[in-house]
Design an enzyme around this catalytic site. Structure first.
Site, mmCIF file in Angstrom:
data_model
loop_
_atom_site.group_PDB
_atom_site.id
_atom_site.type_symbol
_atom_site.label_atom_id
_atom_site.label_comp_id
_atom_site.label_asym_id
_atom_site.label_seq_id
_atom_site.Cartn_x
_atom_site.Cartn_y
_atom_site.Cartn_z
ATOM 1 N N HIS A 138 -47.171 17.227 -38.697
ATOM 2 C CA HIS A 138 -46.541 17.540 -39.974
ATOM 3 C C HIS A 138 -46.666 19.007 -40.372
ATOM 4 O O HIS A 138 -46.053 19.435 -41.338
ATOM 5 C CB HIS A 138 -47.136 16.662 -41.091
ATOM 6 C CG HIS A 138 -46.614 15.258 -41.074
ATOM 7 N ND1 HIS A 138 -46.998 14.334 -40.136
ATOM 8 C CD2 HIS A 138 -45.738 14.621 -41.880
ATOM 9 C CE1 HIS A 138 -46.383 13.192 -40.366
ATOM 10 N NE2 HIS A 138 -45.611 13.331 -41.413
ATOM 11 N N SER B 123 -41.192 12.966 -43.290
ATOM 12 C CA SER B 123 -42.609 12.781 -42.965
ATOM 13 C C SER B 123 -42.833 11.313 -42.621
ATOM 14 O O SER B 123 -42.010 10.462 -42.950
ATOM 15 C CB SER B 123 -43.483 13.160 -44.159
ATOM 16 O OG SER B 123 -43.590 12.085 -45.077
ATOM 17 N N ASP B 124 -43.938 11.006 -41.986
ATOM 18 C CA ASP B 124 -44.327 9.607 -41.914
ATOM 19 C C ASP B 124 -45.059 9.277 -43.223
ATOM 20 O O ASP B 124 -45.323 10.153 -44.047
ATOM 21 C CB ASP B 124 -45.185 9.321 -40.671
ATOM 22 C CG ASP B 124 -45.110 7.835 -40.293
ATOM 23 O OD1 ASP B 124 -44.662 7.019 -41.125
ATOM 24 O OD2 ASP B 124 -45.504 7.470 -39.166
ATOM 25 N N TYR B 125 -45.346 8.028 -43.395
ATOM 26 C CA TYR B 125 -45.891 7.460 -44.628
ATOM 27 C C TYR B 125 -47.173 8.189 -45.064
ATOM 28 O O TYR B 125 -48.213 8.053 -44.401
ATOM 29 C CB TYR B 125 -46.191 6.005 -44.336
ATOM 30 C CG TYR B 125 -46.349 5.099 -45.507
ATOM 31 C CD1 TYR B 125 -45.353 4.193 -45.839
ATOM 32 C CD2 TYR B 125 -47.505 5.104 -46.262
ATOM 33 C CE1 TYR B 125 -45.503 3.331 -46.900
ATOM 34 C CE2 TYR B 125 -47.660 4.258 -47.328
ATOM 35 C CZ TYR B 125 -46.660 3.370 -47.647
ATOM 36 O OH TYR B 125 -46.815 2.518 -48.700
ATOM 37 N N GLY C 226 -47.743 11.171 -44.658
ATOM 38 C CA GLY C 226 -48.081 12.156 -43.622
ATOM 39 C C GLY C 226 -48.356 13.536 -44.199
ATOM 40 O O GLY C 226 -49.170 14.291 -43.644
#
Ligand code: BGC
Length: 747
Positions: free
Chosen positions: A270, A292-294, A296
């Site tokens: 990230h 982004s991931d959760y 992240g």
């Protein structure tokens, strides 16, 4: 003022949508259609800083009695223009209502995006992605993604967080189930197929959705197979093994990419300008959106590269993460950073443009409600045609690992058949993880499928025998009793769906609980036993392999599980799946993969001082590409059109494949390449082509592959792509180990 802006937006949207024509498919362009760019910039010019950062915020829905809803306080955020998208919120009527709030009650009326993890079907659940990869059927995989998009978009969804394209060489890692296995080439083909399926030919068609290649990058290289763990790997391995499926997705026009939770060589993905900017945007020319991931973005703090939320937000946005999933950092913490001069507003603007472009490309400025149509929702969910496609996919995904003495197919007039095991009558387990809107009640269990398939008069006896986990052996007696009464036994063993996927890593690849003991007790009856394995990863079933005559790997086969398994067990369909991942004998062999290096001391049974173990053979239980059929295939005459080529030229390889058995069957013909001598060590084999063919008994087909420069290229010591002169071995066959070979020379 408010009304004026909205009218303006609406008119611009309509006009531009009428006149603009986007290129169908193809690379998500960094420089968009000029009308798109003009529209997006004109919207941007109306936005306050808070509204811009609001577009970059994505929140997670919550589950209510009536289905998924926006979170507590979500409606106020929509009205305030403080959110651009939601994840896990769907339903035609409900998304319509939320969209109305955005369009009619926020200052600028910018429509929302609704996203969800539609991974292997929406309501019609297909086999898990690893199983779909076992079909090696690119067309079917594209079609499955298409069907998933048709259903999901009818429920108001614009965006799926799929395909997951992480190469995985470690079956302890639970997320191996979500990808296409260990091979970058197969993974790249599957990645592109799924992108094409989800996005279709024209994103403005309301049955298409934004795809998202995830998790960028090297998430599958998690140390120890432990989810979220670090990835520490050479740039060579990164580029040769983990990146190709992402590049293929980008080349197929994927509109969005998700950053990975992990760090790569010390830098969290990230915050990685190397990954997100140098590789993704500059080398590959990706012009789409990065999400982004959760949480992240927030996780940059525990990673230890950001001291606080503001720094995490600055790092992620500057590196190239456009949308902040769940953390709420961009919208809450970045306005002050911009005002204090610590973050350039131009960086914010660029990310906002990408979000607006995605909305524009979906046609949402033209008609924000086009995805929220209750009539389509009603008509397009779990249709017979969708179920049929799921059944066909499941049939092709089953891998016959072993079939000694032709125990399979079973005779449907078998007399008495015992169906035993904790997964024989387990509807929810058939769906696997990430089952979107799938429901257990939609699933056909294996017991049910067998009951429907046998001839009238055939008796089916059922015993659960054991639970999937735990050490309760109290069901063994009953299982042995029904086995004794039967003429044959189908033993359904394996993992439950929650032993795979995110955060579900195992240190053992054995059958969980007391299932092996159950198999031993049933086997001791002396009855012919067929084992059907359910699971999301390679299982090291060495005892079964040594004792049970037939083993069928069924993965998590989806809603049509029981039908597809019965179709194969009783021989209506000959099995044709091939392993997309190596099955180890024991977890201690991990990592074990077919495209390994030779080493200076390749394993030699007669020489102790070679690369192997003292307690277990170095070879896998079942190799990559393995899978048997009810018929047999012979390979002959592998040949090249030219024995000598120049670097940069192509060579054509042909091989004759004959069905030498007595029934029609599908075979996946595989082509591997080895660069014999090079300036850096090369894998012993690399998959470079495959084709699924159908052959009638006695029929021969010549299968032809073209090897181009990209197939012979590797990174030299300076990490420059090169083709070096020398010999290449070409292998063709029905698995990575069962091959015939020839050579050609590059001069
Ligand atoms: C997963 C992603 C997923 C996201 C949203 C995360 O925990 O890593 O793959 O898309 O959640 O559900």
């Amino acid at each position: 003022m408010r009304t004026m802006h909205k009218t303006l937006l609406c008119l611009m949207g309509l006009w531009l949508a009428w006149v603009s024509v986007l290129p169908p498919g193809g690379l998500a362009q960094p420089v968009a259609d000029p009308r798109e760019a003009a529209f997006v910039d004109s919207v941007l010019s109306l936005m306050t800083l808070e509204e811009k950062l609001g577009q970059l915020a994505q929140y997670r829905g919550r589950w209510s009695d009536t289905g998924p809803k926006v979170p507590e306080g979500g409606e106020a955020e929509i009205r305030a223009g403080r959110v651009g998208s939601f994840l896990g919120v769907y339903g035609a009527a409900y998304t319509r209502e939320m969209q109305r709030l955005a369009v009619e009650e926020s200052r600028l009326g910018i429509p929302l995006l609704f996203a969800h993890d539609v991974i292997h079907g929406f309501r019609t659940i297909f086999p898990v992605p690893l199983a779909e990869a076992a079909t090696w059927d690119v067309t079917a995989v594209e079609e499955a993604a298409r069907i998933a998009a048709v259903e999901a978009t009818a429920h108001g969804l614009h965006w799926t967080f799929a395909p997951m394209v992480d190469v995985a060489r470690d079956p302890r890692w639970g997320r191996i189930v979500e990808g296409s296995g260990e091979d970058p080439y197969l993974g790249a083909q599957m990645a592109a197929a799924r992108v094409r399926g989800f996005q279709g030919a024209d994103l403005r068609d309301p049955a298409t959705m934004l795809a998202c290649a995830k998790h960028f990058a090297a998430y599958g290289a998690a140390e120890g197979g432990r989810d979220y763990n670090i990835a520490d790997l050479s740039e060579r391995t990164l580029r040769e093994i983990y990146l190709p499926p992402f590049q293929a997705a980008v080349e197929a026009g994927v509109e969005t990419i998700m950053a990975a939770f992990n760090e790569v060589n010390g830098v969290p993905a990230h915050a990685s300008t190397f990954l997100l900017d140098d590789v993704l945007r500059r080398e590959w020319g990706f012009g789409g959106l990065v999400v982004s991931d959760y949480t992240g973005v927030l996780e940059l703090i525990p990673h230890g590269v950001a001291a606080d939320r503001a720094e995490a937000g600055r790092l992620a946005l500057t590196a190239g993460v456009d949308v902040d999933m769940v953390s709420g950092i961009y919208v809450d913490d970045l306005p002050a950073e911009v005002r204090a001069g610590r973050l350039d507003e131009a960086v914010v603007d660029e990310a906002v443009r990408r979000v607006l472009r995605a909305k524009y490309r979906l046609g949402l400025f033209e008609d924000p409600y086009r995805y929220s149509d209750p009539a389509r929702e009603q008509a397009l969910t779990l249709t017979p045609a969708h179920r049929q496609a799921a059944r066909a996919m499941a049939q092709k995904s089953l891998v016959l690992l072993k079939n000694e003495g032709g125990v399979l197919p079973l005779d449907r007039t078998v007399g008495t058949l015992a169906v035993i095991g904790p997964l024989a009558d387990a509807p929810r387990e058939m769906l696997g993880g990430w089952a979107a809107a799938g429901r257990a009640e939609d699933a056909v269990t294996i017991l049910q499928g067998i009951r429907e398939a046998v001839a009238p008069g055939t008796r089916i006896l059922y015993a659960k025998g054991a639970t999937i986990e735990g050490d309760d052996r109290s069901g063994f007696d009953e299982a042995v009793r029904v086995a004794r009464e039967a003429d044959a036994v189908v033993l359904v063993l394996g993992e439950h769906h929650d032993m795979s996927a995110e955060a579900h890593n195992r240190t053992s690849l054995d059958l969980p609980g007391v299932q092996r003991e159950l198999a031993q007790a049933v086997h001791a009856t002396g009855k012919p036993v067929v084992a059907v394995l359910i699971g999301g990863r390679p299982l090291s079933v060495t005892w079964l392999d040594a004792h049970v005559p037939a083993i069928l790997m069924a993965w998590f086969p989806g809603v049509e599980a029981g039908h597809a398994v019965a179709d194969v067990l009783f021989g209506d369909v000959s099995p044709s799946g091939k392993l997309p991942v190596t099955f180890p004998r024991t977890v201690g062999q991990v990592p074990i993969y077919y495209n390994h290096k030779n080493t200076g001391r390749p394993p030699d049974p007669n020489n102790k001082y070679t690369s192997k173990y003292i307690d277990v053979p170095w070879t896998p239980l079942y190799p990559f590409g393995h899978g048997l059929s009810y018929t047999t295939f012979a390979y002959a005459n592998v040949r090249v059109d030219r024995p000598v080529i120049r670097a940069g030229e192509t060579v054509t390889v042909s091989v004759d494949v004959t069905n030498t058995g007595d029934r029609t069957g599908d075979e996946v013909v595989q082509l591997y390449l080895r660069d014999e001598v090079a300036s850096v060590t090369r894998p012993v084999k690399q998959l470079r082509g495959f084709e699924r063919i159908t052959l009638a008994p006695g029929q021969t087909k010549t299968v032809t592959f073209t090897l181009g420069p990209q197939d012979m290229t590797f990174y030299d010591q300076a990490m420059q792509p090169v083709i070096e002169p020398g010999f290449f071995t070409v292998y063709a066959g029905g698995s990575s180990e069962n091959v015939i070979q020839t050579r050609f020379e590059v001069q």
